[in-house]
Write an enzyme that holds these catalytic residues in place. Structure first.
Site, PDB file in Angstrom:
ATOM      1  N   SER A 159       0.848  -1.198   0.000  1.00 36.50           N
ATOM      2  CA  SER A 159       0.000   0.000   0.000  1.00 36.50           C
ATOM      3  C   SER A 159       0.874   1.236   0.000  1.00 36.50           C
ATOM      4  O   SER A 159       2.002   1.231   0.537  1.00 36.50           O
ATOM      5  CB  SER A 159      -0.912   0.012   1.226  1.00 36.50           C
ATOM      6  OG  SER A 159      -1.582   1.257   1.343  1.00 36.50           O
ATOM      7  N   TYR A 172      -1.980  -0.593  10.326  1.00 38.13           N
ATOM      8  CA  TYR A 172      -2.011  -0.910   8.891  1.00 38.13           C
ATOM      9  C   TYR A 172      -0.735  -0.430   8.209  1.00 38.13           C
ATOM     10  O   TYR A 172      -0.124  -1.141   7.410  1.00 38.13           O
ATOM     11  CB  TYR A 172      -3.243  -0.266   8.249  1.00 38.13           C
ATOM     12  CG  TYR A 172      -3.389  -0.545   6.769  1.00 38.13           C
ATOM     13  CD1 TYR A 172      -3.849  -1.768   6.312  1.00 38.13           C
ATOM     14  CD2 TYR A 172      -3.060   0.429   5.825  1.00 38.13           C
ATOM     15  CE1 TYR A 172      -3.989  -2.027   4.951  1.00 38.13           C
ATOM     16  CE2 TYR A 172      -3.195   0.187   4.465  1.00 38.13           C
ATOM     17  CZ  TYR A 172      -3.649  -1.043   4.038  1.00 38.13           C
ATOM     18  OH  TYR A 172      -3.780  -1.299   2.694  1.00 38.13           O
TER      19      TYR A 172
END
Length: 828
Positions: A715, A729
């Protein structure tokens, strides 16, 4: 003097040097005279009329002088028709000498083999008359001599082709009249011929068309081959910058690695050639028919009368403006026309611009790479065969092709770097043509290395030519692409195969029994050594290559460059015989990647915990015609993951691609100080541990096959931090990048690569819902404005990246991070 002596004397006088035959009846009666003149004309005995006729046709094609085929009437006109038809359609100079097989005085009495056209017999003149330029029936001795003279004349004149002399059998042993009423003359005077020169004004107009065009494409056909004008055409293309595409018959007439070359046109040609023709504003056709296979059956995007400027050059005015209306038609030899075009000047700036356009087309269509298909264990794919020939072929080589899927792979993928070294059946394209063509090529060019690529179906038809090669010391090498069936028919029938499969045959052992050398190949990489060994042997050799029956030609059929490529992705089949596993792929990025890999030929399995979403994804894949299987499981459960990997490996025999797509922020509290240990563990388990577990289970399967592509979905947050996703995350995705680097280093020596894709804001359905909930239209517009490419990412953007990293083309990309965010976040 008997007629048969006059026949042999006339053949020699007309320039015949070699006669190919399987003799019978009347032709047998001439053999004693050939024996007397054996120093002047060579008689090559073959095992069938088919072989003899093909060898004669190829001799004519290669020398430009008529090849001579002799055979008994019923068989010369039937089994021997293969070579005659090829000469007829391909324009090869050839003379057929045959007879009516009517026994002395018994031609009308209870016929046997009789070809005179009488009751009960067959009419050989009708049979051969329909497939030759010239056909005469000699019923008197002097007619035999004059007929042979006229046959050589007609076979040699533009447009060249086959000519037939049919002898009434009894005259062969009859005495020649001392003073025939129709006096005979020496042959040379009948061959007097001055080539018609093209009209200078018309060629000047053609030159203006070429010089003034934005992007001209020259389509070179058999007329350029017949004129031996390939070198001139290359100079013209170099001066003018025009792209050169070819017909099938002319493939390789110019070097296909030249800056102007876009390869062969058509349904079974190269994508670059078709793309170039689409983009052309001017098309100049040199000696090509523009038949349906070259124009993808009149694809309206290739040749566009009224929109493109069109011109055609041919020695026969009937062939110009035959298939398409032309703005200009020039009658003349292609070599003469090119000479005149070379005399004028061309603007250097235009030439550079055209070269750049050709280079862009070559790059966009993957012109420089051979499509990659992986064969089943114990076999070779046709892509392996073609890549071997790309490495093997040198200037001293000649290569003959046959019919079938192996030929399509060669025409669509093999680049001929030495002009004139490819010899193809471009007339009727019949099976069994390649091996006799190779034998004839070796006779004509004894100093060349001659190789034939043929399927097992075609090879069985003319395999006895090997005995001719042994008898005549012709050390050719025949590479048999042995897929135990009719590959092209099998491909076309797809799910309904019938009458396509043969029993497996060991052609290497048969070759040994015929006095040749035999070799077998059943793994990629072996063919290089086998070709070298075969040609070193100095004797005829057969290399029996076990080809995977699934090595389809279908993916090699050139598609329209402007076709939508998302659902079907039919322009490429990079992943045939590859098996891919994608986790958490019932929706979003995983689903997009699954559909993309399946569309390019992979057998894909997707995992997901959501059973309903999984069923919906599989139903959509089925509707799209994609090979996608699914399994519902909890990827946090190690036992479930290991059992699922074992089951997949047992079913497919391999796992080539793993996409670790599972992940997510899981909506934990945003602020770091508000996050519990359980929040951290849950996010780490989904984003890291689940990927580690799956990777650990899959790597042993990849190592057994010596090949693997692992793609981890990271990501932008893991690269640059995020104010929207939260610390766990960000940390988890950062950990995945470190995990990628270690796997890449540890398992790269095993043929396994590992890379990370880091998407930015990609509009998956889930992201769309999130944006709709949290942001107004104005806020969304500001987000788009912050992205340099001024749009948000699409699922297809990530799917394309997955497809690249999963391909063999990415074999040197290992441990890399691919940022896909439109430039919103960049790093040095």
């Amino acid at each position: 003097m008997q007629t048969k002596q006059a026949i042999v004397e006339t053949l020699i006088e007309c320039g015949a040097q070699t006669a190919f035959t399987l003799p019978g009846l009347g032709i047998t009666w001439t053999l004693d005279e050939f024996h007397k003149r054996r120093k002047d004309i060579r008689v090559v005995l073959t095992r069938s009329e088919q072989i003899a006729s093909i060898m004669a046709q190829v001799t004519g094609r290669l020398t430009g002088r008529p090849g001579l085929f002799m055979g008994q009437g019923p068989f010369a006109s039937t089994t021997g028709a293969v070579g005659i038809l090829e000469a007829h359609f391909a324009g090869s100079p050839m003379v057929v000498l045959t007879e009516t097989s009517d026994y002395d005085g018994f031609g009308q009495y209870g016929v046997y083999q009789t070809m005179t056209g009488d009751y009960g017999g067959a009419d050989i003149r009708q049979m051969l008359g329909s497939i030759t330029k010239y056909c005469t029936y000699a019923t008197e001795p002097q007619d035999a001599v004059y007929g042979i003279q006229m046959a050589f004349k007609h076979a040699s004149l533009p447009r060249q082709g086959p000519a037939a002399v049919i002898l009434k059998t009894p005259i062969i042993r009859r005495e020649m009249p001392a003073s025939p009423r129709a006096r005979l003359f020496p042959s040379s005077g009948y061959f007097a011929h001055t080539r018609a020169r093209p009209d200078a004004a018309a060629v000047a107009q053609l030159g203006d068309m070429l010089a003034n065009a934005r992007f001209p494409v020259i389509v070179a056909g058999n007329g350029v081959v017949a004129a031996q004008a390939g070198e001139k055409l290359a100079r013209l293309a170099d001066l003018s910058g025009a792209a050169v595409a070819t017909s099938y018959n002319a493939k390789g007439v110019v070097a296909e690695d030249g800056p102007y070359s876009v390869g062969m046109l058509g349904t079974w040609g190269m994508a670059a050639a078709n793309r170039a023709l689409e983009q052309a504003d001017c098309v100049i056709v040199l000696g090509a028919s523009l038949g349906p296979d070259y124009t993808r059956f009149r694809d309206a995007r290739l040749i566009r009368p009224g929109e493109q400027t069109l011109a055609q050059v041919d020695v026969d005015p009937r062939n110009s403006a035959w298939v398409y209306p032309m703005d200009l038609a020039v009658q003349g030899d292609c070599g003469d026309v090119i000479d005149l075009l070379l005399d004028r000047g061309y603007d250097e700036a235009s030439t550079r611009a055209r070269r750049a356009a050709v280079a862009a087309i070559q790059e966009a269509t993957g012109y420089w790479t051979v499509a990659q298909h992986t064969a089943a264990p114990g076999s070779v794919s046709l892509s392996d065969v073609i890549r071997t020939f790309e490495r093997f072929l040198q200037p001293q080589d000649l290569l003959t092709l046959d019919a079938g899927s192996n030929r399509i792979w060669a025409t669509s993928q093999l680049k001929i770097r030495t002009p004139g070294q490819l010899i193809v059946p471009g007339g009727i394209g019949g099976m069994g043509w390649g091996p006799p063509a190779a034998a004839a090529a070796k006779l004509v060019h004894p100093g060349k290395r001659v190789t034939c690529l043929v399927g097992d179906g075609g090879f069985m038809m003319t395999m006895p030519v090997l005995t001719t090669c042994v008898q005549n010391d012709l050390p050719i090498v025949v590479v048999v692409a042995n897929n135990s069936g009719l590959g092209m028919v099998r491909d076309n029938l797809k799910a309904s195969p019938i009458a396509v499969d043969y029993a497996d045959i060991d052609f290497a052992r048969i070759a040994e029994g015929l006095g040749c050398k035999g070799l077998r190949v059943d793994a990629p990489g072996q063919l290089d050594d086998a070709l070298a060994e075969a040609h070193r042997s100095g004797v005829p050799c057969v290399i029996d290559v076990t080809v995977d029956p699934e090595s389809s030609h279908s993916a090699q059929v050139s598609r329209d460059s402007s076709e939508p490529s998302v659902d079907a992705n039919t322009t490429m089949r990079r992943f045939e015989h590859r098996v891919a596993l994608i986790t958490a792929a019932a929706a979003g990025l995983g689903q997009g990647a699954a559909y993309r890999l399946a569309a390019e030929g992979a057998r894909v399995t997707i995992w997901d915990r959501d059973g309903a979403a999984l069923e919906a994804a599989l139903a959509e894949a089925k509707q799209r015609g994609l090979d996608v299987a699914g399994r519902r499981l909890d990827m946090l459960e190690r036992a479930q993951v290991e059992a699922a990997v074992d089951e997949l490996a047992a079913r497919e025999g391999r796992i080539d691609v793993l996409v670790n797509n599972i992940g997510g922020s899981l909506r934990v509290p945003f602020h770091f100080l508000e996050q519990s240990d359980e929040d951290w563990e849950r996010v780490m388990a989904v984003n890291v541990t689940a990927c580690v577990t799956t990777t650990r289970a899959v790597i042993p399967v990849m190592r057994r096959n010596g090949y693997g592509r692992i793609i981890n979905m990271g990501s932008k947050a893991g690269r640059f931090g995020s104010l929207f996703t939260g610390t766990p995350y960000v940390a988890a995705k950062g950990a995945m990048q470190a995990f990628t680097l270690q796997i890449a280093q540890e398992f790269g020596p095993d043929g396994i690569t590992c890379n990370t894709i880091c998407p930015g804001a990609i509009l998956t359905p889930r992201v769309e819902r999130f944006l709709d909930e949290r942001h107004s239209a104005e806020e969304r517009a500001r987000i788009v404005a912050s992205i340099p490419v001024r749009r948000q990412g699409r699922v297809e953007d990530i799917a394309a990246a997955v497809a690249y990293l999963a391909s063999e083309e990415a074999g040197f990309v290992n441990g890399a991070t691919l940022d896909i965010n439109g430039g919103q976040a960049m790093s040095i």
